[in-house]
Design an enzyme around this catalytic site. Structure first.
Site, PDB file in Angstrom:
ATOM      1  N   PRO A 121       0.819  -1.217   0.000  1.00  0.00           N
ATOM      2  CG  PRO A 121      -0.596  -1.462   1.822  1.00  0.00           C
ATOM      3  CD  PRO A 121       0.615  -2.036   1.198  1.00  0.00           C
ATOM      4  CB  THR A 122       2.119   3.510  -2.168  1.00  0.00           C
ATOM      5  OG1 THR A 122       2.816   2.276  -2.261  1.00  0.00           O
ATOM      6  CG2 THR A 122       3.117   4.633  -2.079  1.00  0.00           C
ATOM      7  CB  THR A 123      -0.951   6.858   1.584  1.00  0.00           C
ATOM      8  OG1 THR A 123      -1.677   5.912   2.341  1.00  0.00           O
ATOM      9  CG2 THR A 123      -1.540   8.206   1.725  1.00  0.00           C
ATOM     10  CD  GLN A 168      -3.177  -1.051   4.198  1.00  0.00           C
ATOM     11  OE1 GLN A 168      -3.014   0.134   3.915  1.00  0.00           O
ATOM     12  NE2 GLN A 168      -2.256  -1.757   4.838  1.00  0.00           N
ATOM     13  CG  ASN A 204       2.870   0.758   8.813  1.00  0.00           C
ATOM     14  OD1 ASN A 204       3.624  -0.102   9.238  1.00  0.00           O
ATOM     15  ND2 ASN A 204       2.683   0.962   7.524  1.00  0.00           N
ATOM     16  CE1 TYR A 229      -3.276   5.230   9.345  1.00  0.00           C
ATOM     17  CE2 TYR A 229      -1.079   4.282   9.456  1.00  0.00           C
ATOM     18  CZ  TYR A 229      -1.931   5.257   8.997  1.00  0.00           C
ATOM     19  OH  TYR A 229      -1.460   6.270   8.208  1.00  0.00           O
ATOM     20  CG  HIS A 283      -3.037  -0.365   7.835  1.00  0.00           C
ATOM     21  ND1 HIS A 283      -1.861  -0.867   8.341  1.00  0.00           N
ATOM     22  CD2 HIS A 283      -2.743   0.890   7.388  1.00  0.00           C
ATOM     23  CE1 HIS A 283      -0.900   0.048   8.210  1.00  0.00           C
ATOM     24  NE2 HIS A 283      -1.418   1.116   7.634  1.00  0.00           N
TER      25      HIS A 283
END
Ligand code: FMN
Length: 386
Positions: free
Chosen positions: A26-28, A102, A172, A174, A169
């Site tokens: 995942p890459t926001t 995600q 990280n 969250y 998720h």
């Protein structure tokens, strides 16, 4: 041509075949509309990067308004998002990759600006560890239970939108990780207390998502779980805690487990005496569930080494931002053509949306090779080089 194992297909635990072992993690992009609908800029970004990897995991989508984290995030919070999510799923699948959405809930690390009344929430009224972080309001029991149902409904929407699966998720910092961490969770009700009670939230979310998948009656629908193994604070998650939770997670029918690390080959950073790489420790507890690992993977040699050591999927984050055709170049015996530096002049060519640039140049700069620093004036976004 080098016969790399990472170019071979493999099967997830639910029997779905993945065409190769390169995973786009995942890459926001921070580029969705304020409604949470995906923009054309995002579709182009994903289209450019879905031709090579076996699986593309999208950036985190929020499961409810309360679970939003930042401006420009993709929404999976209502049935109105299904049309937009469908475009995203189709864009990825049209290029041959599996499309996984995600799902996340920000909790205490959310930007107050995106929250109702600028009030962030978390397991307890304890701020994150970084300077200047805001103190959240402790979630009520009803809010916690609702958020679990929201993960389930977001899963149903992902399915209806045509995604091949969802990833939870739990990494990280969250909310799912916050509930597991004594640094964030000092509750004394059913959602906190002992270590096993701190696992309750993450496992309840996973159980609800599995329940929805059972309702859909499609066992091929992928459920992945992402986890971080350590926290840098004195009180907080250690790798042995995370491994105990991983053991509980893999008692459930998940398709893969995704480890989010700074460096895929690293040993525990909170225990310098332990010299065994974390991925090896995870392999021991996962009982055959495919493991994906992310962290500073850039070259085919690194990716091959990880895969030769039995890791099922090598998740390449920033390097796929820098070179969307990384996999195709390896497939075409063109490794010399792989680009490892991001040039400010290539932003448009690479389909990198403007809101991603300051994010890349600050928080994610370490480990990213940029050809020149001089071109970036982060205060004037429209002056990024083209
Ligand atoms: C710009 C950017 C945005 C990210 N957004 C997410 C995200 O939405 N969800 C997530 O789990 N990880 C996110 N990550 C972490 C990546 O998935 C990956 O774990 C991390 O970048 C390490 O891999 P790399 O060294 O190959 O980039 C993001 C990373 C970057 C660089």
């Amino acid at each position: 041509m080098t016969q790399y194992k990472f170019l071979e297909s493999f099967k997830l635990a639910n029997g779905v075949t993945v065409r190769n072992r390169v995973i786009m993690p995942p890459t926001t992009l921070r580029s969705s509309y304020a409604t949470g609908a995906v923009t054309d800029a995002e579709l182009r970004y994903y289209q450019l990067r879905s031709g090579g990897p076996g699986m593309v995991i999208t950036e985190m989508a929020y499961v409810s308004g309360l679970g939003k984290t930042y401006v420009g995030q993709i929404g999976a919070d209502s049935d109105r998002q299904i049309t937009s999510l469908h475009k995203l799923a189709q864009t990825i699948k049209a290029e041959g990759a599996l499309a996984v959405l995600q799902l996340s809930f920000g909790g205490r690390i959310a930007q107050p600006a995106v929250m109702p009344h600028e009030e962030i929430v978390g397991p307890s009224a304890l701020p994150g560890h970084q300077p200047g972080m805001h103190t959240p309001r402790a979630m009520t029991d009803a809010e916690i239970r609702q958020s679990i149902l929201d993960f389930g409904q977001a899963t149903r929407r992902a399915y209806e939108a045509g995604f091949d699966g969802v990833e939870l998720h739990g990494a990280n910092m969250y909310l799912m990780q916050q509930f597991f961490s004594a640094h964030a969770n000092q509750r004394t009700d059913a959602w906190g207390g002992s270590e096993s009670e701190r696992m309750n939230y993450g496992l309840a979310v996973l159980d609800e998502v599995i329940r929805i998948r059972d309702e859909i009656t499609d066992e091929r629908f992928i459920i992945g779980y992402r986890q971080s193994s350590e926290e840098p604070t004195e009180i907080g998650i250690r790798h042995s805690d995370a491994l105990r939770m991983a053991k509980e997670i893999v008692k459930r029918p998940i398709a893969y487990f995704h480890l989010s690390l700074k460096d895929a080959f690293q040993t525990p950073f909170m225990d310098k005496t332990d010299l065994e790489p974390l991925y090896v420790k995870y392999q021991r507890v996962l009982g055959g569930i495919p493991l994906f690992v992310a962290g500073l993977l850039r070259t085919p040699t690194q990716v091959e080494e990880l895969v030769q050591h039995g890791v099922a999927g090598a998740a390449i984050g920033r390097e796929l931002i820098v070179d969307p055709n990384w996999v195709q170049k390896v497939q075409n015996s063109d490794e010399k053509g792989i680009r490892y530096a991001l040039s400010p002049s290539d932003m448009m060519l690479l389909g990198i949306p403007d809101p991603l640039v300051p994010w890349l140049m600050t928080r994610f700069k370490k480990g990213l090779v940029v050809s020149t620093d001089e071109a970036f004036d982060l205060t004037v976004p429209w002056q990024y080089y083209r």
